[in-house]
Design an enzyme around this catalytic site. Structure first.
Site, PDB file in Angstrom:
ATOM      1  N   LYS A   1      -1.826  -4.698   8.316  1.00 57.20           N
ATOM      2  CA  LYS A   1      -1.342  -3.571   7.500  1.00 57.20           C
ATOM      3  C   LYS A   1      -0.194  -2.922   8.256  1.00 57.20           C
ATOM      4  O   LYS A   1      -0.346  -2.489   9.400  1.00 57.20           O
ATOM      5  CB  LYS A   1      -2.465  -2.571   7.247  1.00 57.20           C
TER       6      LYS A   1
ATOM      7  N   LYS B   1       3.482  -2.543   3.618  1.00 61.36           N
ATOM      8  CA  LYS B   1       2.958  -3.818   3.149  1.00 61.36           C
ATOM      9  C   LYS B   1       1.722  -4.250   3.929  1.00 61.36           C
ATOM     10  O   LYS B   1       1.462  -3.772   5.026  1.00 61.36           O
ATOM     11  CB  LYS B   1       4.038  -4.897   3.282  1.00 61.36           C
ATOM     12  N   VAL B   2       0.999  -5.198   3.316  1.00 60.87           N
ATOM     13  CA  VAL B   2      -0.093  -5.886   3.996  1.00 60.87           C
ATOM     14  C   VAL B   2       0.285  -7.357   4.058  1.00 60.87           C
ATOM     15  O   VAL B   2       0.524  -7.989   3.024  1.00 60.87           O
ATOM     16  CB  VAL B   2      -1.433  -5.714   3.261  1.00 60.87           C
TER      17      VAL B   2
ATOM     18  N   GLY C   1       0.814  -1.207   0.000  1.00 59.31           N
ATOM     19  CA  GLY C   1       0.000   0.000   0.000  1.00 59.31           C
ATOM     20  C   GLY C   1       0.844   1.251   0.000  1.00 59.31           C
ATOM     21  O   GLY C   1       2.062   1.209  -0.186  1.00 59.31           O
ATOM     22  N   SER C   2       0.183   2.385   0.229  1.00 63.36           N
ATOM     23  CA  SER C   2       0.858   3.682   0.176  1.00 63.36           C
ATOM     24  C   SER C   2       1.911   3.816   1.265  1.00 63.36           C
ATOM     25  O   SER C   2       2.938   4.466   1.073  1.00 63.36           O
ATOM     26  CB  SER C   2      -0.173   4.806   0.314  1.00 63.36           C
TER      27      SER C   2
ATOM     28  N   ASP D   1     -12.171   7.709  -1.792  1.00 62.96           N
ATOM     29  CA  ASP D   1     -11.428   6.944  -2.799  1.00 62.96           C
ATOM     30  C   ASP D   1     -12.073   5.578  -3.007  1.00 62.96           C
ATOM     31  O   ASP D   1     -11.388   4.568  -3.120  1.00 62.96           O
ATOM     32  CB  ASP D   1      -9.967   6.797  -2.366  1.00 62.96           C
TER      33      ASP D   1
END
Length: 727
Positions: free
Chosen positions: A60, A44-45, A40-41, A154
C-alpha cells in the site's frame, strides 16, 4: 553472493525498524513491484514480490502530500504501529513499513481471492452455515482488534478479502479507517454509508466498538439475503431509515439468527449487543471451530519457536550467512529486520488451514486490555453488579475465593506503633491476619477491612483457648477497587472526621461476633489493644492506634471474626501462615480518596490505597489529610482522581466533555473507547486522562485522573472543568 548486512534504518526506523530503501521504477527496498491491484484514499495498492524469498505481497503506497493535506500524518504513524501488533488469522498482516521522501510503503499480506463483496454479487446469498462460518471469523478478528484498542469504523464486504487457500476471510484496512475525522464520514469514506451506525451518520461523537457491532450486523444480513437491511437511492432517505432502525428479515432466516441480527442493529449504542455477548449467542456457538472458541487465541508476533524447515530454507536463501547468525537475528525482540520479515513471509506462504494449527507453538494468549474486558456488560468499559449501598458490606463483591489471604494491611509486632492502614491486628506470631491453630481449625482469615477494639473488659474475645474442631476455610477478602475498578459506591463526608457505617459481616464459623466499633476518648490500660479512637491515652504495650479515616474505600468498619479469635490465648505453631505475604494495597491507578459533590450536591468518589481521605466541598477546597510539612521525596507516588456522575446518554456526555475541554483550554486525543488523554494548550505542566464508565443503568461516571503535574494545579483545573461541565 555478498555477505548479509542489515540495511540502515529509515526515518521511520526508530519506530518501525524498517529496512533500507532502494527505489527505482520497479524496486522498493527488498521488493520488486508489479501490477496495480487497486487505488485507495491515499494512493495505490501494488502487487510485489519479496526478492529473497519470492513470496508475493501487497504494498500500500501512501502519498505524503495527500497525508499532509488531510493532516493525517500523526494518525498514520499511530495506526501503523497498531497494525504491526496484529497477528491474527483473519486480519491482513502488516510485515514492515518502508519510507521515502515522497511516499510511505506498507508491506502487507497478499490475498488472492478478491473482495467478499464481489463474491456475493457473483454467487448471490450464502447458506446460513457458510454465513455463520465467515461471520465467526470476522467477529474473532474484530474482537482481537478491539482488545488492542483499535476500532475499524468502516467495516463492509469491500474490506473483507477472501483467502481461497485457507477458505477464510481476512479484514483489510483495519486501523487505518478509524483515522476518519468525526463529522467527515462522507468525505473520507470512499464506500457506501449503508453499513454505518446511526451515531456515525448523525455526526454524533462516538468512540467505542459499538459502531463495529452495527456494521457486522449489516454484513451478516448481506451474507444471508444478498441485499442490505437499509438501502435507498436517496441519501437523506437512507439516513432516515438507518436512524429509525426499521428493517425486515426474510422468513428463510432462522429465528436464532434473526434474533442475533436484531440485537446487533439496535439504534441506541448503549443497548446494542456487545462482541462478548455475540460470542455467547446460541447461533454463533453452532459449529464454532476450536481455534475461534476463545478471544485469547491469537498468533504471536514474536518468533517463539523456529520452524526447522523454514530455517533450512532461509540458510540456503541467505547463504553464506551461517545458521547461528540467522537464529540470533530471528530471536531479537522488539525489532523488525529483513530476516524476521522473510521468516514470516515463508511461514505464512506455506501455512495450511488455521483450524489445523490451534496447537502450534506460535499460538499464544495475548495481554488482555483492561478497558476492553470481555466481562463487561456494554461497550462502555465499566459495570457494577451491586447497588450503591455504603452500609451493606455484603454489597461488595468478593473476588477471592481461595485460601490465600492477600492483605491490604500490615501486622505489627512492635510496641506503641501508629498505623494508618485500613485495619490492624496486633499479635505476636500472627502474620497477614491468617491464624492457624493446631486443633484442626485451619485458615481462619480475618477480613482485612476491619478494626478490633479491645477495651478493659476484653470485648469480642472468646476465652475458650481456641479449642474449636471446625474445619473452616473462611476467606473474607473484599478486593474492591474504586475508581477504575469493578465496584462503585458513594460516601457522605463527615466534617468531624468520623465515619460511621453499620456493616453486616459474613460469618462462616461458630461463635461469631460481628462488631462495628467507633469509640472516642477511651482510656485503655490493657495489653493488645487495637483502637479506632481519637484522643486515646494509652499506658500499655502493643497499642496500635488506628487513627481517623479507616475503612473508607471499602465502606466497611465491621469485624468479621471467624471463630472469635482470643487475642491473648492463641496457640500458634507457625510464624508465617499466609501463602501470600505480600501487601495488596494498590487499587487500579492508586491515589487518595477525593470526596466531592456534583452540581446536584451528590457525593462522588475517587480511589484510595492507604486509607487517607481528602474531603473537598463544592469549591474543591482542601480540608485535611495532606501533610504539607512532609518531605515530598519521602511520600509514595500517588495518582489523584476526581469524578462526576451523569444520567445523560454517553454520546451527549462526550460532546459536553469536548466542549468543556476546549473552553478550559485543553487539547486532547482519543486513546481508547470513551477515553481521552489531555494536556493544557498554554503549556501548564498538567496532563489528565478522562474515562467514561457505566456504573448502573442509565448512570455514568466521568473519571478524571492526573498523570502528570502538581496536585494543586490539578485541583484548580478540575474545579474549572467541573464548573464548566453541564452533566
Amino acid at each position: 553472493m555478498s555477505s548479509y548486512q542489515q540495511n540502515p534504518i529509515g526515518s521511520f526506523g526508530g519506530l518501525y525498524g524498517s529496512g533500507g530503501i532502494e527505489k527505482s521504477s520497479q524496486i522498493i527496498g527488498n521488493y520488486r513491484l508489479d501490477k496495480t491491484l487497486g487505488i485507495g484514499s491515499f494512493g495505490k495498492v501494488k502487487l510485489a514480490e519479496h526478492i529473497r524469498t519470492g513470496v508475493k505481497v501487497a504494498i500500500k503506497i501512501l502519498n505524503r502530500t495527500k497525508i499532509k493535506n488531510l493532516k493525517m500524518d500523526e494518525k498514520i504513524r499511530r495506526e501503523i504501529q497498531n497494525m504491526k501488533l496484529f497477528r491474527h488469522p483473519h486480519i491482513i498482516k502488516l510485515y514492515e513499513v518502508i519510507e521515502t521522501t515522497t511516499d510511505i510503503f506498507m508491506v502487507m499480506e497478499y490475498v488472492t481471492g478478491g473482495e467478499l463483496f464481489e463474491y456475493i454479487v457473483k454467487n448471490g446469498k450464502l447458506l446460513e452455515d457458510e454465513s455463520r462460518r465467515l461471520f465467526q471469523q470476522m467477529i474473532s478478528g474484530v474482537d482481537y482488534c478491539h482488545h488492542h484498542m483499535v476500532v475499524h469504523r468502516d467495516l463492509k464486504p469491500e474490506n473483507l478479502l477472501l483467502d481461497p487457500i485457507n477458505k477464510c476471510i481476512k479484514i483489510a484496512d483495519f486501523g487505518l479507517s478509524n483515522m476518519m475525522q468525526d463529522g467527515d464520514f462522507l468525505k473520507t469514506s470512499c464506500g457506501s454509508p449503508n453499513y454505518a451506525a446511526p451515531e456515525v451518520i448523525s455526526g454524533k461523537l462516538y468512540a467505542g466498538p459499538e459502531v463495529d457491532v452495527w456494521s457486522c450486523g449489516v454484513i451478516l444480513y448481506a451474507f444471508l439475503c444478498a441485499k442490505l437491511p437499509f438501502d435507498d437511492e436517496s441519501i437523506p432517505m437512507l439516513f432516515k431509515k438507518i436512524r429509525e432502525g426499521v428493517f425486515s428479515i426474510p422468513d428463510f432466516v432462522s429465528p436464532s439468527c434473526a434474533d442475533l441480527i436484531k440485537k446487533m442493529l439496535v439504534v441506541d449504542p448503549v443497548k446494542r449487543i456487545t462482541i462478548h455477548e455475540i460470542r455467547n449467542h446460541p447461533w454463533f456457538q453452532v459449529k464454532l471451530p476450536k481455534y475461534l472458541s476463545s478471544p485469547h487465541t491469537f498468533l504471536s508476533k514474536s518468533i517463539q519457536t523456529i520452524n526447522n524447515s523454514i530455517l533450512n530454507e532461509m540458510v540456503q536463501v541467505y547463504a553464506p550467512i551461517d545458521r547461528e547468525r540467522i537464529i540470533e537475528e530471528l530471536q531479537k525482540s522488539g525489532e523488525v529486520n529483513d530476516l524476521i520479515v522473510s521468516y514470516h513471509l515463508l511461514v505464512d506462504s506455506k501455512r495450511g488451514s488455521y483450524e489445523n494449527e490451534i496447537n502450534s507453538p506460535n499460538l499464544v494468549s495475548p495481554i488482555t486490555t483492561p478497558i476492553m474486558s470481555s466481562a463487561q456488560k456494554s461497550p462502555i468499559m465499566f459495570t457494577t453488579t451491586t447497588g450503591f449501598n455504603p452500609s451493606n458490606s455484603n454489597s461488595i463483591s468478593n473476588n477471592n475465593n481461595n485460601n490465600n489471604n492477600n492483605n491490604n494491611n500490615t501486622t505489627n509486632n512492635n510496641n506503641n506503633t501508629t498505623n494508618n492502614n485500613n485495619s490492624i491486628i496486633n499479635n505476636n506470631n500472627i502474620n497477614n491476619n491468617n491464624i492457624n491453630n493446631n486443633n484442626n481449625n485451619n485458615n481462619n482469615n480475618i477480613n482485612n477491612n476491619n478494626i478490633i477494639n479491645n477495651n478493659n473488659n476484653n470485648n469480642n474475645n472468646n476465652n475458650n483457648n481456641n479449642n474449636n474442631n471446625n474445619n473452616n476455610n473462611n476467606n473474607n477478602n473484599n478486593n474492591s477497587s474504586i475508581s477504575g475498578g469493578t465496584e462503585v459506591f458513594s460516601i457522605s463526608p463527615n466534617l468531624n472526621n468520623s465515619y460511621n457505617s453499620n456493616s453486616s459481616g459474613n460469618s462462616n464459623g461458630s461463635n461469631s461476633n460481628n462488631n462495628s466499633n467507633n469509640n472516642t476518648n477511651n482510656d485503655n490500660n490493657n495489653n493488645n489493644n487495637n483502637n479506632n479512637n481519637n484522643n486515646n491515652n494509652n499506658n500499655n504495650n502493643n497499642n496500635n492506634n488506628n487513627n481517623n479515616n479507616n475503612c473508607i474505600d471499602s465502606v466497611n468498619n465491621s469485624l468479621n471474626n471467624e471463630n472469635d479469635v482470643n487475642n491473648s490465648n492463641i496457640n500458634n505453631n507457625n510464624n508465617n501462615n499466609s501463602d501470600d505475604g505480600s501487601n495488596n494495597n494498590s487499587y487500579e491507578g492508586g491515589g487518595d480518596v477525593l470526596l466531592l459533590s456534583d452540581l446536584n450536591g451528590n457525593n462522588q468518589l475517587g480511589g484510595n490505597d492507604n486509607g487517607n481521605v481528602v474531603n473537598l466541598n463544592n469549591n474543591f477546597q482542601l480540608l485535611n489529610s495532606l501533610d504539607l510539612n512532609s518531605d515530598i521525596q519521602t511520600q509514595p507516588h500517588r495518582k489523584w482522581y476526581l469524578g462526576a456522575i451523569s444520567q445523560l446518554p454517553p454520546h451527549e456526555i462526550m460532546g459536553e466533555i469536548y466542549r468543556a475541554l476546549k473552553k478550559v483550554g485543553f487539547e486532547w486525543k482519543l486513546t481508547g473507547p470513551y477515553q481521552l488523554r489531555c494536556r493544557m494548550v498554554n503549556g501548564k505542566p498538567i496532563k489528565l486522562v478522562l474515562q467514561l464508565f457505566r456504573v448502573a443503568e442509565n448512570r455514568y461516571l466521568l473519571d478524571i485522573k492526573k498523570i502528570e503535574g502538581e496536585i494543586f494545579i490539578f485541583f484548580d483545573i478540575c474545579s474549572l472543568m467541573l464548573e464548566e461541565l453541564n452533566l
